[in-house]
Design an enzyme around this catalytic site. Structure first.
Site, PDB file in Angstrom:
ATOM      1  N   THR A 128      17.939 -10.330  16.881  1.00 32.19           N
ATOM      2  CA  THR A 128      16.636  -9.845  16.417  1.00 32.19           C
ATOM      3  C   THR A 128      16.158  -8.666  17.240  1.00 32.19           C
ATOM      4  OG1 THR A 128      15.996 -11.998  15.601  1.00 32.19           O
ATOM      5  CG2 THR A 128      14.205 -10.577  16.303  1.00 32.19           C
ATOM      6  N   GLY A 153      12.669 -17.819   9.836  1.00 34.65           N
ATOM      7  CA  GLY A 153      12.459 -18.124  11.255  1.00 34.65           C
ATOM      8  C   GLY A 153      11.083 -17.688  11.730  1.00 34.65           C
ATOM      9  N   GLY A 185      14.553 -19.652  16.259  1.00 36.97           N
ATOM     10  CA  GLY A 185      13.306 -19.482  15.522  1.00 36.97           C
ATOM     11  C   GLY A 185      12.553 -20.764  15.239  1.00 36.97           C
TER      12      GLY A 185
END
Ligand code: ASP
Length: 313
Positions: free
Chosen positions: A179, A209, A233
């Protein structure tokens, strides 16, 4: 005038030094440096924290090294489902998207939701229809695919890993949460945060998430702090990780570093949460804590040289 500053991340996880070739490491460092410098220059030129985090995350989405936009991970069904969020600390407005597969830059989509819709979070086909009506161009669904991510899916399947099964697996690139995110404080004292992700390799289609959820994976409030998270997440959602940093500062009188220590080193691990976050407070203090092997990260004050890190140094 406030000392403007930006921090970015490209994901946390089990980034074992032994498994990252010197060439790949150089590529990550170069990408992070170039992107953080762009943000620093924008801040120096007086641009808003909101514009700076949006542009930094857009550049991270364009870079195939990171799990956001191009280079996003595959779902169990060999598709991509992209999530993003942007939050403005000045107005406390937020915009977010989840489950996109035909929009090139999810962070720009999140910004459009914030600025052009009465809503905060739009998902899937409805989100895409709104975006196309706003003039966003549809892209081919395989635009995001890279051979490296496909290989990760094949390996995750072979290992029988699911999105929720990241805890004690061997250290390797597959265990990295790629991410991306950015937080910034501009010259005018405004904070903003943005987060974007392809989610987790081999996730069930439809899974969302923390990244696109204000308060979980992304939060900004001029009163105290801007935060962007990366990690497991499901746990970050349950812990409301990003907002918890702000709450500990606001209600508990914690410093930025005390709040980060409590959330990243104590509260998240207690729930099985692995990962980290980047945060900038209204004074311009920066924190980049993580409880995993490493976190791709960079930060810099306007006018200074940037700093870049990957491992726990
Ligand atoms: N937090 C992201 C998610 O659960 C994954 C990551 O940080 O890479 O979708």
């Amino acid at each position: 005038m406030t000392k403007a500053v930006i921090a970015i991340h490209g994901g946390a996880g089990a980034i074992a030094r032994a498994r990252l070739s010197p060439e790949t490491e150089r590529q990550y460092i170069a990408a992070l440096s170039t992107i953080v410098e762009t943000g620093q220059h924008m801040l120096e030129a007086g641009e808003s924290a909101l514009d700076v985090v949006t542009e930094a995350v857009r550049l991270l989405e364009e870079c195939p090294l990171f799990n956001a936009g191009i280079g996003a991970v595959f779902t169990r069904d060999e598709t991509h489902e992209l999530d993003a969020c942007v939050m403005d600390g000045y107005s406390l407005r937020a915009g977010a998207v989840a489950g996109l597969s035909r929009v090139r830059n999810p962070v720009l989509a999140a910004r459009l939701v914030m600025e052009r819709s009465p809503h905060v979070l739009l998902v899937g086909e409805g989100a895409e229809n709104f975006l196309f009506a706003e003039g966003v161009e549809a892209v081919e669904k395989d635009l995001f695919s890279t051979p490296a991510r496909y290989q990760q899916l094949v390996e995750a399947r072979a290992a029988g890993e699911t999105t929720l099964d990241h805890g004690s697996a061997p250290l390797d690139e597959r265990q990295k949460f790629g991410t991306v995110g950015a937080v910034a404080l501009d010259k005018h004292g405004n904070l903003a945060a943005a987060t974007s992700t392809g989610g987790m390799t081999n996730k069930l289609p439809g899974r969302v998430g923390d990244s696109p959820l204000p308060g979980a994976g992304c939060y900004a409030n001029n009163a105290n702090v801007a935060v962007s998270c990366t990690g497991t997440g499901e746990v970050f959602i349950r812990a409301l990780a990003a907002y918890d940093i702000a709450a500990l500062m606001e209600y508990g009188g914690f410093s930025l570093h005390e709040a980060c220590e409590a959330v990243v080193m104590e509260k998240l691990p207690a729930l099985g949460g692995e990962g980290g976050l980047i945060a900038v407070d209204r004074e311009g203090n920066v924190a980049l804590p993580f409880n995993s092997e490493g976190m791709y990260r960079a930060w810099g004050y306007a006018g200074d040289a940037p700093s870049v890190g990957i491992y726990r140094e």
